[in-house]
Design a protein around this motif. Structure first.
Motif, PDB file in Angstrom:
ATOM      1  N   ARG A  68       0.823  -1.209   0.000  1.00 41.23           N
ATOM      2  CA  ARG A  68       0.000   0.000   0.000  1.00 41.23           C
ATOM      3  C   ARG A  68       0.861   1.265   0.000  1.00 41.23           C
ATOM      4  NH1 ARG A  68      -5.322  -1.014   0.488  1.00 41.23           N
ATOM      5  NH2 ARG A  68      -6.009  -2.949   1.490  1.00 41.23           N
ATOM      6  N   GLN A  69       1.941   1.284   0.782  1.00 43.10           N
ATOM      7  CA  GLN A  69       2.783   2.484   0.818  1.00 43.10           C
ATOM      8  C   GLN A  69       3.437   2.751  -0.534  1.00 43.10           C
ATOM      9  OE1 GLN A  69       5.260   3.916   3.947  1.00 43.10           O
ATOM     10  NE2 GLN A  69       4.624   2.313   5.365  1.00 43.10           N
ATOM     11  N   VAL A  70       3.963   1.706  -1.157  1.00 46.14           N
ATOM     12  CA  VAL A  70       4.634   1.890  -2.447  1.00 46.14           C
ATOM     13  C   VAL A  70       3.625   2.296  -3.517  1.00 46.14           C
ATOM     14  CG1 VAL A  70       5.943   0.736  -4.269  1.00 46.14           C
ATOM     15  CG2 VAL A  70       6.513   0.325  -1.869  1.00 46.14           C
ATOM     16  N   LEU A  71       2.434   1.694  -3.478  1.00 45.14           N
ATOM     17  CA  LEU A  71       1.410   2.028  -4.463  1.00 45.14           C
ATOM     18  C   LEU A  71       0.938   3.469  -4.306  1.00 45.14           C
ATOM     19  CD1 LEU A  71      -0.284   0.754  -6.752  1.00 45.14           C
ATOM     20  CD2 LEU A  71      -2.012   0.217  -5.039  1.00 45.14           C
ATOM     21  N   ALA A  72       0.856   3.937  -3.063  1.00 42.05           N
ATOM     22  CA  ALA A  72       0.307   5.270  -2.811  1.00 42.05           C
ATOM     23  C   ALA A  72       1.353   6.372  -2.865  1.00 42.05           C
ATOM     24  CB  ALA A  72      -0.385   5.295  -1.454  1.00 42.05           C
ATOM     25  N   THR A  73       2.571   6.099  -2.381  1.00 39.29           N
ATOM     26  CA  THR A  73       3.585   7.156  -2.263  1.00 39.29           C
ATOM     27  C   THR A  73       4.854   6.861  -3.040  1.00 39.29           C
ATOM     28  OG1 THR A  73       4.628   6.178  -0.285  1.00 39.29           O
ATOM     29  CG2 THR A  73       2.721   7.604   0.073  1.00 39.29           C
ATOM     30  N   HIS A  74       4.932   5.691  -3.702  1.00 40.59           N
ATOM     31  CA  HIS A  74       6.115   5.281  -4.482  1.00 40.59           C
ATOM     32  C   HIS A  74       7.350   5.082  -3.604  1.00 40.59           C
ATOM     33  CE1 HIS A  74       3.709   6.146  -8.003  1.00 40.59           C
ATOM     34  NE2 HIS A  74       3.526   7.386  -7.572  1.00 40.59           N
ATOM     35  N   SER A  75       7.149   4.961  -2.311  1.00 43.37           N
ATOM     36  CA  SER A  75       8.256   4.677  -1.395  1.00 43.37           C
ATOM     37  C   SER A  75       7.659   4.072  -0.130  1.00 43.37           C
ATOM     38  CB  SER A  75       9.035   5.957  -1.057  1.00 43.37           C
ATOM     39  OG  SER A  75       8.199   6.877  -0.378  1.00 43.37           O
ATOM     40  N   ARG A  76       8.532   3.661   0.785  1.00 45.63           N
ATOM     41  CA  ARG A  76       8.041   3.102   2.044  1.00 45.63           C
ATOM     42  C   ARG A  76       8.813   3.690   3.207  1.00 45.63           C
ATOM     43  NH1 ARG A  76       9.143  -2.276   5.369  1.00 45.63           N
ATOM     44  NH2 ARG A  76       7.355  -2.136   6.783  1.00 45.63           N
ATOM     45  N   LYS A  77       8.051   4.223   4.169  1.00 46.18           N
ATOM     46  CA  LYS A  77       8.669   4.683   5.412  1.00 46.18           C
ATOM     47  C   LYS A  77       8.781   3.493   6.356  1.00 46.18           C
ATOM     48  CE  LYS A  77       7.558   9.626   5.721  1.00 46.18           C
ATOM     49  NZ  LYS A  77       7.051   9.864   4.383  1.00 46.18           N
ATOM     50  N   LEU A  78       9.972   3.303   6.903  1.00 46.86           N
ATOM     51  CA  LEU A  78      10.212   2.204   7.839  1.00 46.86           C
ATOM     52  C   LEU A  78       9.605   2.538   9.200  1.00 46.86           C
ATOM     53  CD1 LEU A  78      13.887   1.376   6.870  1.00 46.86           C
ATOM     54  CD2 LEU A  78      11.814   0.137   6.210  1.00 46.86           C
ATOM     55  N   PRO A  79       9.351   1.527  10.020  1.00 48.24           N
ATOM     56  CA  PRO A  79       8.716   1.770  11.331  1.00 48.24           C
ATOM     57  C   PRO A  79       9.443   2.794  12.188  1.00 48.24           C
ATOM     58  CG  PRO A  79       8.688  -0.572  10.842  1.00 48.24           C
ATOM     59  CD  PRO A  79       9.484   0.082   9.758  1.00 48.24           C
ATOM     60  N   HIS A  80      10.777   2.747  12.209  1.00 57.24           N
ATOM     61  CA  HIS A  80      11.499   3.700  13.053  1.00 57.24           C
ATOM     62  C   HIS A  80      11.370   5.134  12.531  1.00 57.24           C
ATOM     63  CE1 HIS A  80      14.639   2.945   9.965  1.00 57.24           C
ATOM     64  NE2 HIS A  80      15.033   4.186  10.247  1.00 57.24           N
ATOM     65  N   GLU A  81      11.204   5.295  11.209  1.00 61.03           N
ATOM     66  CA  GLU A  81      10.975   6.636  10.665  1.00 61.03           C
ATOM     67  C   GLU A  81       9.611   7.169  11.090  1.00 61.03           C
ATOM     68  OE1 GLU A  81      12.840   7.148   6.447  1.00 61.03           O
ATOM     69  OE2 GLU A  81      12.010   5.132   6.522  1.00 61.03           O
ATOM     70  N   LEU A  82       8.596   6.305  11.052  1.00 57.65           N
ATOM     71  CA  LEU A  82       7.263   6.719  11.481  1.00 57.65           C
ATOM     72  C   LEU A  82       7.237   7.049  12.964  1.00 57.65           C
ATOM     73  CD1 LEU A  82       5.119   4.098   9.515  1.00 57.65           C
ATOM     74  CD2 LEU A  82       5.322   6.535   9.031  1.00 57.65           C
ATOM     75  N   CYS A  83       7.948   6.255  13.766  1.00 59.28           N
ATOM     76  CA  CYS A  83       7.999   6.529  15.201  1.00 59.28           C
ATOM     77  C   CYS A  83       8.675   7.870  15.492  1.00 59.28           C
ATOM     78  CB  CYS A  83       8.726   5.390  15.926  1.00 59.28           C
ATOM     79  SG  CYS A  83       7.767   3.851  16.030  1.00 59.28           S
ATOM     80  N   THR A  84       9.695   8.205  14.720  1.00 59.06           N
ATOM     81  CA  THR A  84      10.356   9.506  14.892  1.00 59.06           C
ATOM     82  C   THR A  84       9.403  10.641  14.585  1.00 59.06           C
ATOM     83  OG1 THR A  84      12.508   8.532  14.326  1.00 59.06           O
ATOM     84  CG2 THR A  84      12.290  10.936  14.130  1.00 59.06           C
ATOM     85  N   LEU A  85       8.617  10.496  13.510  1.00 55.48           N
ATOM     86  CA  LEU A  85       7.637  11.520  13.165  1.00 55.48           C
ATOM     87  C   LEU A  85       6.578  11.662  14.254  1.00 55.48           C
ATOM     88  CD1 LEU A  85       7.116  10.722   9.359  1.00 55.48           C
ATOM     89  CD2 LEU A  85       8.370  12.651  10.342  1.00 55.48           C
TER      90      LEU A  85
END
Length: 394
Positions: free
Chosen positions: A320-337
């Protein structure tokens, strides 16, 4: 606006060789004949399959209207009210009168427009990337589906237009009980406001705000991680014993979003229930306690990490992430945000949201429902109270 279809065959991975799986997947996706365990099977759309599918859809629509849980129907109604006549406001469930109109030609036309290589993502979990690419090149390249056409597909690229508004459905909710014990007759209300798309930076603050509101049913069991210290529990369910449900939802899409609160109560107390919801919306734009914010962020990160312990969820997240944003945020990146969200971020996005027109969905006995104009006036006020009404005669 973009919605996607996810095809997962993880259950086959445990028993079949990966090369056989991808070959099977390609044949199933492109409706090619294939054989399995000595039995010839075809994925082409036959008349008897179409008729069986029509019967299944009709049964699901009838079941939807008889369910004690009104949440799927209310979600459909709140989108219809928020985006009247466009994109995500169009029917998600097939109207009963359209079932007989959908035939093989209609399905092939839809597949020809939307099931194209540039709109697909092949995701894999637990497989080497080079091996996945090799198998994709071998089994997917050069395959022509049965709906293939030389002409270009007609793809709807409409952008969601938020309109606000109200959708009401009068219905007798006194006979929805499935067992001998009757369920109390309830009126269900959902009030929503436009938030943001998942591509915007404010998506994370809105996710934290939704977690901070929390909520649930009045009979939810407590315990760690159940959100019993969220605002809708502390300010609504714990203080008003006659409220059966108060839950916050956040729906986010490629070009828009909708944050809403669903509440249920006796039909005689609909006005009080709506006023409680509008007050909670107005309070979102006020002061944010540091403790409740940290609790909401911790709970959001905990749910994120717990869900990503499952391989099927990881698979879905990647696709879903790649289809929607053409990339993927890893769990630790999301936690930082999530950790970087501050009280002023919550106040800013909530204040911006409150400046828009509300969307209202109402289901059940609506004799005591306030007018849409009164709901709009309450959300625009500082207190969140509904305007007073006076009657000469009772």
């Amino acid at each position: 606006m973009k919605q996607n279809t996810l095809v997962g065959l993880l259950t086959f991975w445990r028993n079949w060789h990966f090369r056989q799986l991808l070959d099977l997947t390609a044949k199933m996706k492109f409706c090619s004949p294939w054989k399995s365990m000595g039995v010839s099977v075809t994925a082409r759309l036959r008349d008897e399959e179409m008729e069986m599918t029509r019967m299944a859809v009709q049964f699901e629509l009838e079941d939807l209207n008889m369910r004690p849980d009104p949440e799927p129907l209310l979600t459909e109604m709140i989108h219809k009210a928020a985006y009247r006549g466009n994109t995500v406001g169009l029917n998600r469930f097939c109207p009963m009168e359209n079932i007989t109109k959908i035939d093989r030609a209609v399905l092939h036309s839809y597949l020809q427009s939307y099931y194209t290589p540039e709109r697909m993502v092949l995701a894999g979990v637990g497989v080497e990337h080079e091996h996945l690419v090799e198998c994709a090149q071998k089994y997917l390249l050069g395959v022509q589906p049965t709906w293939h056409s030389t002409g270009a597909g007609d793809v709807d690229r409409s952008v969601a237009q938020y309109t606000g508004g109200i959708v009401k459905l009068e219905r007798d909710m006194s006979s929805v009980s499935l067992g001998p014990t009757p369920i109390p007759e309830l009126t269900h209300i959902m009030v929503g406001l436009e938030s943001c798309s998942f591509l915007e930076e404010d998506f994370i603050p809105f996710a934290v705000l939704n977690m901070m509101m929390g909520g649930g049913g009045s009979f939810s069991a407590g315990g760690p991680g159940k959100g019993m210290f969220s605002r809708l529990y502390l300010n609504v369910l714990n203080r008003h014993h006659w409220m059966y449900n108060a839950t916050s939802y956040h729906h986010s899409y490629e070009d828009t979003g909708l944050l809403c609160i669903h509440a249920s109560a006796d039909p005689k107390q609909v006005r009080e229930m709506v006023e409680i919801i509008t007050k909670e919306f107005v309070l979102m734009g006020g002061m944010v306690d540091a403790v409740e914010l940290e609790r909401a962020k911790t709970q959001l990160m905990s749910m994120l990490m717990m869900n990503l312990e499952s391989r099927p969820v990881i698979f879905e997240d990647v696709g879903r992430q790649v289809l929607a944003t053409h990339s993927r945020k890893l769990p630790h990146e999301l936690c930082t945000l999530i950790r970087n969200v501050k009280p002023e971020d919550i106040k800013r996005v909530a204040s911006q949201m409150l400046r828009g027109k509300p969307a209202v969905a109402a289901l059940g006995d609506l004799s005591g429902l306030p007018t849409y104009e009164h709901v709009q006036a309450a959300l625009a006020s500082r207190s969140g109270c509904l305007p007073r009404t006076y009657r000469l005669f009772r």
